[in-house]
Design an enzyme around this catalytic site. Structure first.
Site, PDB file in Angstrom:
ATOM      1  N   CYS A   1       0.697  -1.101  -0.097  1.00  0.00           N
ATOM      2  CA  CYS A   1      -0.055   0.042  -0.053  1.00  0.00           C
ATOM      3  C   CYS A   1       0.887   1.181  -0.050  1.00  0.00           C
ATOM      4  O   CYS A   1       1.719   1.453   0.991  1.00  0.00           O
ATOM      5  CB  CYS A   1      -0.921  -0.082   1.115  1.00  0.00           C
ATOM      6  SG  CYS A   1      -1.776   1.680   1.370  1.00  0.00           S
TER       7      CYS A   1
ATOM      8  N   ASN B   1     -12.614  10.331  -1.998  1.00  0.00           N
ATOM      9  CA  ASN B   1     -13.235   9.562  -3.147  1.00  0.00           C
ATOM     10  C   ASN B   1     -13.403   7.957  -2.602  1.00  0.00           C
ATOM     11  O   ASN B   1     -12.661   7.418  -1.885  1.00  0.00           O
ATOM     12  CB  ASN B   1     -12.221   9.688  -4.380  1.00  0.00           C
ATOM     13  CG  ASN B   1     -12.043  11.150  -4.681  1.00  0.00           C
ATOM     14  OD1 ASN B   1     -13.193  11.939  -4.721  1.00  0.00           O
ATOM     15  ND2 ASN B   1     -10.896  11.702  -5.171  1.00  0.00           N
TER      16      ASN B   1
ATOM     17  N   ASP C   1      -0.277  16.664  -1.257  1.00  0.00           N
ATOM     18  CA  ASP C   1      -0.530  15.823  -2.518  1.00  0.00           C
ATOM     19  C   ASP C   1       0.571  16.142  -3.551  1.00  0.00           C
ATOM     20  O   ASP C   1       1.021  17.162  -3.826  1.00  0.00           O
ATOM     21  CB  ASP C   1      -1.940  16.181  -3.446  1.00  0.00           C
ATOM     22  CG  ASP C   1      -2.337  15.011  -3.969  1.00  0.00           C
ATOM     23  OD1 ASP C   1      -3.306  14.215  -3.696  1.00  0.00           O
ATOM     24  OD2 ASP C   1      -1.749  15.082  -5.112  1.00  0.00           O
TER      25      ASP C   1
ATOM     26  N   GLY D   1     -13.865   7.732  -8.047  1.00  0.00           N
ATOM     27  CA  GLY D   1     -12.395   8.284  -8.481  1.00  0.00           C
ATOM     28  C   GLY D   1     -11.046   7.859  -7.660  1.00  0.00           C
ATOM     29  O   GLY D   1     -10.191   8.498  -7.398  1.00  0.00           O
TER      30      GLY D   1
ATOM     31  N   HIS E   1      -8.413   8.380   2.551  1.00  0.00           N
ATOM     32  CA  HIS E   1      -7.550   9.591   2.447  1.00  0.00           C
ATOM     33  C   HIS E   1      -8.668  10.592   2.199  1.00  0.00           C
ATOM     34  O   HIS E   1      -9.501  10.498   1.613  1.00  0.00           O
ATOM     35  CB  HIS E   1      -6.346   9.648   1.604  1.00  0.00           C
ATOM     36  CG  HIS E   1      -6.826   9.273   0.280  1.00  0.00           C
ATOM     37  ND1 HIS E   1      -6.907   7.987  -0.227  1.00  0.00           N
ATOM     38  CD2 HIS E   1      -7.014  10.153  -0.821  1.00  0.00           C
ATOM     39  CE1 HIS E   1      -7.188   8.031  -1.310  1.00  0.00           C
ATOM     40  NE2 HIS E   1      -7.402   9.143  -1.869  1.00  0.00           N
TER      41      HIS E   1
ATOM     42  N   THR F   1      -7.996   5.974  -6.450  1.00  0.00           N
ATOM     43  CA  THR F   1      -7.043   5.557  -6.949  1.00  0.00           C
ATOM     44  C   THR F   1      -5.970   4.893  -5.977  1.00  0.00           C
ATOM     45  O   THR F   1      -5.317   4.109  -6.425  1.00  0.00           O
ATOM     46  CB  THR F   1      -6.102   6.342  -7.883  1.00  0.00           C
ATOM     47  OG1 THR F   1      -5.614   7.487  -7.043  1.00  0.00           O
ATOM     48  CG2 THR F   1      -7.075   7.111  -8.988  1.00  0.00           C
TER      49      THR F   1
HETATM   50  P1  5GP Z   1      -7.607   9.613  -4.922  1.00  0.00           P
HETATM   51  O1  5GP Z   1      -7.601   9.757  -6.450  1.00  0.00           O
HETATM   52  O2  5GP Z   1      -7.519   8.081  -4.453  1.00  0.00           O
HETATM   53  O3  5GP Z   1      -8.808  10.190  -4.193  1.00  0.00           O
HETATM   54  O4  5GP Z   1      -6.409  10.338  -4.486  1.00  0.00           O
HETATM   55  C1  5GP Z   1      -5.013   9.887  -4.581  1.00  0.00           C
HETATM   56  C2  5GP Z   1      -4.288  10.970  -4.496  1.00  0.00           C
HETATM   57  O5  5GP Z   1      -2.928  10.521  -4.009  1.00  0.00           O
HETATM   58  C3  5GP Z   1      -3.806  11.717  -5.558  1.00  0.00           C
HETATM   59  O6  5GP Z   1      -4.331  13.215  -5.463  1.00  0.00           O
HETATM   60  C4  5GP Z   1      -2.398  11.684  -6.191  1.00  0.00           C
HETATM   61  O7  5GP Z   1      -2.048  12.906  -6.419  1.00  0.00           O
HETATM   62  C5  5GP Z   1      -1.873  11.300  -4.897  1.00  0.00           C
HETATM   63  N1  5GP Z   1      -0.677  10.568  -4.729  1.00  0.00           N
HETATM   64  C6  5GP Z   1      -0.274   9.477  -5.452  1.00  0.00           C
HETATM   65  N2  5GP Z   1       0.931   9.205  -5.309  1.00  0.00           N
HETATM   66  C7  5GP Z   1       1.383   9.921  -4.461  1.00  0.00           C
HETATM   67  C8  5GP Z   1       2.682   9.918  -3.548  1.00  0.00           C
HETATM   68  O8  5GP Z   1       3.508   9.118  -4.039  1.00  0.00           O
HETATM   69  N3  5GP Z   1       2.785  10.999  -2.796  1.00  0.00           N
HETATM   70  C9  5GP Z   1       1.870  11.934  -2.473  1.00  0.00           C
HETATM   71  N4  5GP Z   1       2.288  12.947  -1.730  1.00  0.00           N
HETATM   72  N5  5GP Z   1       0.754  11.809  -3.366  1.00  0.00           N
HETATM   73  C10 5GP Z   1       0.350  10.958  -4.075  1.00  0.00           C
HETATM   74 ZN    ZN Z   2      -2.589   1.438   3.600  1.00  0.00          ZN
END
Ligand code: 5GP
Ligand code: ZN
Length: 112
Positions: A3, A85, A29, A91, A98, A93
């Site tokens: 993860c 999300n 982010d 959405g 979070h 990912t």
């Molecule tokens: P989701 O799309 O799941 O709601 O948000 C995941 C967020 O994690 C995205 O806004 C993406 O930019 C951020 N993110 C993905 N990988 C990393 C990382 O390695 N470091 C940081 N700080 N943010 C990340």
């Molecule tokens: Zn985790």
């Protein structure tokens, strides 16, 4: 467990931390959608809001309080947004719960 956010919590992947407590971590982010874009996460692995139950939902109140305090610290006096999300249609990912704290500009009102 494989993860990404657990690895960030463990310090195996670097992040720009802005707040940390026993239960919660907040960091910037990597791909900001607004001048302030902070992710606030529980330190225990929870897959997402779909996986909340009576045993783990308590951390969400600490996350909300953290959001309020960070909004103040980052000067978001004109307003801010907190978003989580869920699942493919939502959405999501990264499969670790979070919350996105967004602010520093007038945010789009488009929600869907
Ligand atoms: P989701 O799309 O799941 O709601 O948000 C995941 C967020 O994690 C995205 O806004 C993406 O930019 C951020 N993110 C993905 N990988 C990393 C990382 O390695 N470091 C940081 N700080 N943010 C990340
Ligand atoms: Zn985790």
């Amino acid at each position: 467990m494989d993860c990404l956010f657990c690895k960030i919590i463990a310090g195996e992947i670097p992040s720009t931390k802005v707040y940390e407590s026993e239960n919660v971590l907040a960091f910037k982010d990597i791909n900001p959608m607004a001048p302030v874009h902070i992710l606030i996460i529980p330190k225990i692995h929870i897959d997402g809001a779909n996986a909340l139950d009576e045993s783990n939902v308590g951390v969400v109140s600490e996350i909300m309080l953290t959001a309020r305090k960070l909004a103040e610290e980052f000067g978001l006096d004109d307003g801010w947004r907190i978003v989580t999300n869920v699942g493919e249609h939502g959405g999501q990912t990264v499969k670790h719960l979070h919350f996105h704290l967004l602010g520093g500009k007038k945010l789009s009102v488009e929600l869907a």
